[in-house]
Design a protein around this motif. Structure first.
Motif, PDB file in Angstrom:
ATOM      1  N   ILE A   7       8.505 -42.362   7.147  1.00  0.00           N
ATOM      2  CA  ILE A   7       8.915 -41.781   8.193  1.00  0.00           C
ATOM      3  C   ILE A   7       7.753 -41.567   9.289  1.00  0.00           C
ATOM      4  O   ILE A   7       6.590 -41.345   9.060  1.00  0.00           O
ATOM      5  CB  ILE A   7       9.433 -40.346   8.186  1.00  0.00           C
ATOM      6  CG1 ILE A   7      10.560 -40.317   6.971  1.00  0.00           C
ATOM      7  CG2 ILE A   7       9.419 -39.348   9.105  1.00  0.00           C
ATOM      8  CD1 ILE A   7      10.691 -38.885   6.587  1.00  0.00           C
ATOM      9  N   GLU A   8       8.019 -42.230  10.476  1.00  0.00           N
ATOM     10  CA  GLU A   8       7.038 -42.335  11.673  1.00  0.00           C
ATOM     11  C   GLU A   8       6.947 -40.906  11.991  1.00  0.00           C
ATOM     12  O   GLU A   8       7.962 -40.272  12.413  1.00  0.00           O
ATOM     13  CB  GLU A   8       7.352 -43.354  12.406  1.00  0.00           C
ATOM     14  CG  GLU A   8       7.400 -44.630  12.233  1.00  0.00           C
ATOM     15  CD  GLU A   8       6.378 -45.327  11.913  1.00  0.00           C
ATOM     16  OE1 GLU A   8       5.114 -44.894  12.276  1.00  0.00           O
ATOM     17  OE2 GLU A   8       6.209 -46.352  11.270  1.00  0.00           O
ATOM     18  N   ALA A   9       5.627 -40.345  12.223  1.00  0.00           N
ATOM     19  CA  ALA A   9       5.384 -39.028  12.921  1.00  0.00           C
ATOM     20  C   ALA A   9       4.412 -39.068  13.798  1.00  0.00           C
ATOM     21  O   ALA A   9       3.463 -39.797  13.594  1.00  0.00           O
ATOM     22  CB  ALA A   9       5.148 -38.173  11.494  1.00  0.00           C
ATOM     23  N   ILE A  32       3.443 -30.737   7.372  1.00  0.00           N
ATOM     24  CA  ILE A  32       2.813 -31.414   5.772  1.00  0.00           C
ATOM     25  C   ILE A  32       1.829 -30.542   5.205  1.00  0.00           C
ATOM     26  O   ILE A  32       0.986 -30.264   5.976  1.00  0.00           O
ATOM     27  CB  ILE A  32       2.409 -32.662   6.366  1.00  0.00           C
ATOM     28  CG1 ILE A  32       3.362 -33.803   6.809  1.00  0.00           C
ATOM     29  CG2 ILE A  32       1.917 -33.542   4.716  1.00  0.00           C
ATOM     30  CD1 ILE A  32       2.776 -35.064   7.156  1.00  0.00           C
ATOM     31  N   MET A  44       8.751 -35.708  14.727  1.00  0.00           N
ATOM     32  CA  MET A  44       9.483 -37.042  14.364  1.00  0.00           C
ATOM     33  C   MET A  44      10.615 -37.106  15.125  1.00  0.00           C
ATOM     34  O   MET A  44      11.380 -36.358  15.802  1.00  0.00           O
ATOM     35  CB  MET A  44       9.618 -36.905  13.191  1.00  0.00           C
ATOM     36  CG  MET A  44       8.715 -36.765  12.043  1.00  0.00           C
ATOM     37  SD  MET A  44       8.911 -35.772  10.417  1.00  0.00           S
ATOM     38  CE  MET A  44       9.219 -34.099  11.213  1.00  0.00           C
ATOM     39  N   LEU A  49      14.625 -39.633  11.889  1.00  0.00           N
ATOM     40  CA  LEU A  49      14.522 -38.709  10.772  1.00  0.00           C
ATOM     41  C   LEU A  49      15.847 -38.415   9.985  1.00  0.00           C
ATOM     42  O   LEU A  49      15.624 -38.268   8.644  1.00  0.00           O
ATOM     43  CB  LEU A  49      13.859 -37.430  11.388  1.00  0.00           C
ATOM     44  CG  LEU A  49      13.687 -36.323  10.441  1.00  0.00           C
ATOM     45  CD1 LEU A  49      12.661 -36.594   9.341  1.00  0.00           C
ATOM     46  CD2 LEU A  49      13.273 -34.740  10.883  1.00  0.00           C
ATOM     47  N   VAL A  64       5.133 -40.491   4.747  1.00  0.00           N
ATOM     48  CA  VAL A  64       4.979 -39.936   6.170  1.00  0.00           C
ATOM     49  C   VAL A  64       3.737 -40.663   7.124  1.00  0.00           C
ATOM     50  O   VAL A  64       2.581 -40.423   6.466  1.00  0.00           O
ATOM     51  CB  VAL A  64       4.966 -38.442   6.374  1.00  0.00           C
ATOM     52  CG1 VAL A  64       4.634 -38.101   7.689  1.00  0.00           C
ATOM     53  CG2 VAL A  64       6.164 -37.901   5.740  1.00  0.00           C
ATOM     54  N   PHE A  92       7.284 -30.881   4.606  1.00  0.00           N
ATOM     55  CA  PHE A  92       6.885 -31.917   3.546  1.00  0.00           C
ATOM     56  C   PHE A  92       5.751 -31.372   2.659  1.00  0.00           C
ATOM     57  O   PHE A  92       4.712 -30.650   3.156  1.00  0.00           O
ATOM     58  CB  PHE A  92       6.567 -32.931   4.313  1.00  0.00           C
ATOM     59  CG  PHE A  92       7.469 -33.761   5.105  1.00  0.00           C
ATOM     60  CD1 PHE A  92       8.342 -34.545   4.758  1.00  0.00           C
ATOM     61  CD2 PHE A  92       7.355 -33.414   6.446  1.00  0.00           C
ATOM     62  CE1 PHE A  92       9.425 -35.220   5.451  1.00  0.00           C
ATOM     63  CE2 PHE A  92       8.574 -34.207   7.351  1.00  0.00           C
ATOM     64  CZ  PHE A  92       9.362 -34.944   6.811  1.00  0.00           C
TER      65      PHE A  92
END
Length: 215
Positions: A7-9, A32, A44, A49, A64, A92
């Motif tokens: 998951i790109e954040a 997180i 995100m 997501l 992540v 998370f």
């Protein structure tokens, strides 16, 4: 190389009521956290997501990526809008790959009970999930319940009868009932007539609609 979902954040500076503007721009806020790491606020892209969470749920490890940093996490909480169902926030939990964790595993039935195959009735599943303990890499979402172990109408399946995958320990009370056979309507009376018991020996169990779990 890990085949986990990524998951790109991005780091998030906006907090409080101002996060509503983020959501209007298609960004979902999240945090997180972990026992050994400082909590980090992130954001995100909404569509990406949702696709990731649809696959990973809350029982699969996820990576992540925040900038150049990759953090292995479990999804611990997904907050949704009460009427629209939109995701509004995600928590998370970062995991230590060397430390065991506890999670819930869904019980999934396989096979067929002999008396059910003979048309005498049906098997009722009494337990839907169990608590497990394992290292993060051994985490599973499901544990199978083999109904073929019910060979007669008197056979029952306890938690102690379940076979856990390698590296996984089931922590739920081993004496709890998982599944049992129930005669179809009218079979109890037939059993009494054939001398298999008396009316007082027959336990009548109310049948209700099974709970449907949704993500």
């Amino acid at each position: 190389m890990s085949d986990r979902i990524v998951i790109e954040a991005e780091p998030r500076e906006i907090t409080g009521k101002q996060v509503n503007q983020l959501r209007r721009e298609g960004q979902i806020p999240g945090v997180i956290y972990g026992k050994k790491t400082q909590q980090q606020s992130v954001q995100m892209e909404q569509k990406a997501l949702r696709r990731a969470l649809r696959t990973a749920g809350t029982t699969h490890l996820v990576d992540v990526k925040v900038g150049d940093q990759l953090r292995t996490v479990l999804v611990r909480e997904i907050q949704q809008h009460p009427t629209r169902g939109d995701i509004v926030h995600v928590d998370f939990m970062e995991v230590d790959m060397k430390v065991k964790l506890r999670a819930a595993a869904e019980l999934v039935t396989v096979g067929t009970a002999t008396p059910e195959a003979e048309g005498l009735g049906v098997v009722t599943q009494l337990l839907r999930e169990v608590e497990i303990e394992c290292l993060p890499e051994a985490l599973v979402a499901e544990i199978e319940v083999d109904l073929s172990a019910i060979r007669t109408a008197d056979d029952i399946i306890h938690v102690s009868d379940l076979v856990a995958p390698p590296g996984v320990e089931i922590m739920t009370d081993p004496e709890l009932l998982v599944a049992r056979f129930e005669y179809a309507a009218g079979e109890e009376e037939l059993a009494v007539e054939e001398g298999e018991g008396t009316a007082e020996d027959v336990e009548v169990i109310a049948r209700g609609k099974k709970d449907e779990e949704e993500f």
